[in-house]
Design a protein around this motif. Structure first.
Motif, short mmCIF file in Angstrom:
data_model
loop_
_atom_site.label_atom_id
_atom_site.label_comp_id
_atom_site.label_asym_id
_atom_site.label_seq_id
_atom_site.Cartn_x
_atom_site.Cartn_y
_atom_site.Cartn_z
N THR A 182 3.29 -5.78 5.33
CA THR A 182 3.02 -5.26 6.54
C THR A 182 2.59 -6.31 7.46
OG1 THR A 182 0.61 -4.78 6.31
CG2 THR A 182 2.01 -3.14 5.53
N THR A 183 2.63 -6.01 8.66
CA THR A 183 2.27 -6.98 9.75
C THR A 183 0.96 -7.51 9.31
OG1 THR A 183 3.68 -5.88 11.26
CG2 THR A 183 2.09 -7.42 12.17
N ALA A 190 0.75 -1.30 0.02
CA ALA A 190 0.14 0.08 0.00
C ALA A 190 0.82 1.20 0.13
CB ALA A 190 -1.09 -0.04 1.16
N ILE A 191 1.85 1.43 0.75
CA ILE A 191 2.82 2.33 1.00
C ILE A 191 3.39 2.65 -0.60
CG2 ILE A 191 5.08 3.28 1.53
CD1 ILE A 191 4.31 1.99 4.52
N ALA A 192 3.85 1.44 -1.21
CA ALA A 192 4.25 1.51 -2.79
C ALA A 192 3.25 2.25 -3.72
CB ALA A 192 4.68 0.21 -3.10
N HIS A 193 2.15 1.79 -3.75
CA HIS A 193 0.96 2.40 -4.45
C HIS A 193 0.78 3.70 -4.12
CE1 HIS A 193 -0.80 -1.97 -5.42
NE2 HIS A 193 0.05 -1.70 -6.14
N ARG A 242 -0.50 -0.53 12.18
CA ARG A 242 -1.04 0.98 12.36
C ARG A 242 0.28 1.70 12.96
NH1 ARG A 242 -7.37 2.39 11.75
NH2 ARG A 242 -6.87 4.33 12.76
N TRP A 243 0.65 1.22 14.20
CA TRP A 243 1.52 1.81 15.07
C TRP A 243 2.71 1.80 14.19
CZ3 TRP A 243 5.92 -0.19 17.22
CH2 TRP A 243 6.80 0.54 18.16
N GLU A 244 3.13 0.64 13.66
CA GLU A 244 4.42 0.52 12.90
C GLU A 244 4.40 1.68 11.88
OE1 GLU A 244 5.53 -4.21 13.69
OE2 GLU A 244 4.28 -3.62 11.76
N THR A 245 3.40 1.75 11.18
CA THR A 245 3.29 2.78 9.80
C THR A 245 3.50 4.07 10.02
OG1 THR A 245 1.02 2.56 9.59
CG2 THR A 245 2.47 1.04 8.47
N ARG A 246 2.60 4.39 11.36
CA ARG A 246 2.87 5.80 11.96
C ARG A 246 4.31 6.24 12.49
NH1 ARG A 246 -2.91 5.61 15.20
NH2 ARG A 246 -4.29 6.09 13.19
N ARG A 247 4.95 5.23 13.11
CA ARG A 247 6.46 5.38 13.41
C ARG A 247 7.21 5.56 12.31
NH1 ARG A 247 10.47 2.04 14.75
NH2 ARG A 247 9.14 0.22 14.08
#
Length: 454
Positions: free
Chosen positions: A317-318, A194-197, A435-440
């Motif tokens: 992702t997780t 999703a980050i890549a997209h 969610r926590w990981e991606t925000r960090r």
């Protein structure tokens, strides 16, 4: 050590590789010359994708003789299995049903099967094809070659190199596609599909953006069929298409088709919350009915308005998956229309090994649990409705007679079902952690080098 830990493949009773055949019914049916599978044995069966004027009609499984079949027996075998579907099309078009497939095929009749969306109106739309990839330069190159064979004129290409371990993809693009106008390379060091997209979406300047994966081969009419749907109806904000296997050479490749595969049938379908609302107890939350992420396209503005893809979902992702499902649902809940067009077809390279299939199936379970958790967190007002529908959802997930499970044969490993359900239970916590990981990890994306003239 148990097989669950080792990932050894269980017995694959009665599995035989299948020869993949693409057959146009609008022409004379040819003989199938003998062919051998990857182990060197003659094929004993074929999966024949029957099409008329490019429109997929059905898939027929037929027995072969020493890897091949004569024209007459092939024509009869295909008609025995696909004939009812062809006649259903003919009757809907106001024509009489046929008793058999003519020796010369249905030459000249393919126009009967054209969908209204193929009749383009208004100014042409422009498109970008976005492919996220990670450490698969040769597979990506094959995908790009199929993309360049499209019969749709003029489109941009954005390749997002997602958390690569080396520069092989960038180097391959420069060597083999460096002079291609409209090709743009973007490197994204944060992991996650999703980050890549989303990173690639920031580069898109066209009105339509189509997404596919680096392990597919695209049908020549893929982009044309997608664009025709957007052209025909301004209310359409998302188009998905058909995914068929590129090969069925191993038991795990057959099992993923029994699991559900990626295709959503041979009928064009339209979804929204108004006139095209489905009388289905899980609509619209069972977003898998809308399509799959390897074959999806959006109006760029509509996708940006819903925030793109959730970076806490998706492969890498997780949470492991379901970023596509969440986007489909948001498109529907935002009042837009989604179309599934089977003629927008591609072929997917299924995983050959059982260990990879185990990870994939468990990941689907985790992703589904994560998707449902996101749904509750983002739309808490829908929680009472979701609780009312929970018993139906459980029956859909667990019953062997549900549309989800009824394709599974006796040899389908029970372990895969257990892994999927285990993943489903683990999904909520996985999403919260993701969610926590991606925000960090969130940080501004830096400018990246380009390949081609842009």
């Amino acid at each position: 050590m148990s097989r669950d830990i080792q990932g050894g493949m269980p017995p694959a009773a009665n599995f035989t590789p299948a020869r993949m055949v693409d057959l146009e019914l609008g022409a004379a049916i040819p003989a199938l010359p003998p062919a051998r599978d990857t182990s060197g044995q003659p094929y004993a069966r074929a999966l024949v994708l029957a099409r008329l004027g490019g429109q997929p009609i059905g898939i027929a499984e037929i027995p072969l003789v020493v890897g091949g079949l004569g024209a007459g027996p092939l024509r009869q075998a295909v008609w025995d299995r696909i004939g009812p579907a062809v006649n259903a099309w003919l009757v809907r078009a106001g024509h009489p049903a046929l008793a058999e497939l003519p020796p010369g095929g249905l030459a000249g009749w393919s126009g009967w099967f054209d969908t209204p969306a193929r009749q383009l109106v208004g100014a042409p739309l422009n498109a970008t094809v976005l492919i996220a990839t990670r450490d698969r330069p040769e597979s990506l190159a094959a995908c790009l070659e199929s993309l360049l064979a499209m019969d749709h004129p003029g489109f941009d290409i954005v390749v997002v190199d997602s958390a690569p371990s080396n520069d092989a993809t960038r180097d391959m693009l420069r060597t083999r596609f460096g002079g291609l106008p409209g090709l743009r390379y973007v490197r994204e060091d944060r992991p996650g599909l999703a980050i890549a997209h989303n990173r690639g979406l920031a580069e898109v300047t066209t009105s339509i953006v189509a997404f596919t994966d680096d392990d597919v081969l695209l049908d020549p009419g893929w982009l044309r069929e997608i664009m025709a749907e957007f052209q025909a109806d301004p209310a359409v904000a998302c188009v998905t298409g058909m995914i068929v296997p590129l090969e069925i050479e191993t038991a795990p490749q057959g099992w993923i088709e029994e699991f559900g595969g990626f295709g959503k049938g041979f009928e064009r379908q339209v979804f929204d919350l108004a006139e095209h609302r489905r009388d289905h107890p899980l609509f619209p939350y069972a977003a898998g009915m809308f399509g799959s992420g390897a074959n999806m396209a959006f109006r760029t503005g509509a996708l940006r308005r819903i925030g793109g893809f959730d970076p806490a979902l998706g492969a890498g992702t997780t949470a492991q998956g379901a970023d596509d499902l969440a986007a489909f649902l948001e498109i529907i809940l935002s009042g837009h229309r989604l179309v599934y067009q089977p003629a927008a077809l591609l072929r997917h390279q299924h995983r050959r090994d059982y260990a990879g299939l185990r990870r994939q199936v468990r990941g689907y379970g985790v992703g589904l649990g994560a998707y449902l958790t996101k749904l509750v967190l983002d739309h808490p007002d829908r929680l009472p409705e979701l609780l009312r529908r929970a018993p139906v959802g459980l029956r859909h997930a667990l019953s062997p007679n549900s549309t989800k499970n009824r394709k599974k044969q006796g040899s389908y490993p029970a372990e895969l079902t257990r892994l999927e359900l285990l993943g489903l239970v683990q999904g909520p916590l996985a999403y919260l952690r993701s969610r926590w990981e991606t925000r960090r990890l969130r940080r501004p994306a830096a400018a990246q080098p380009q390949v081609g003239s842009g």
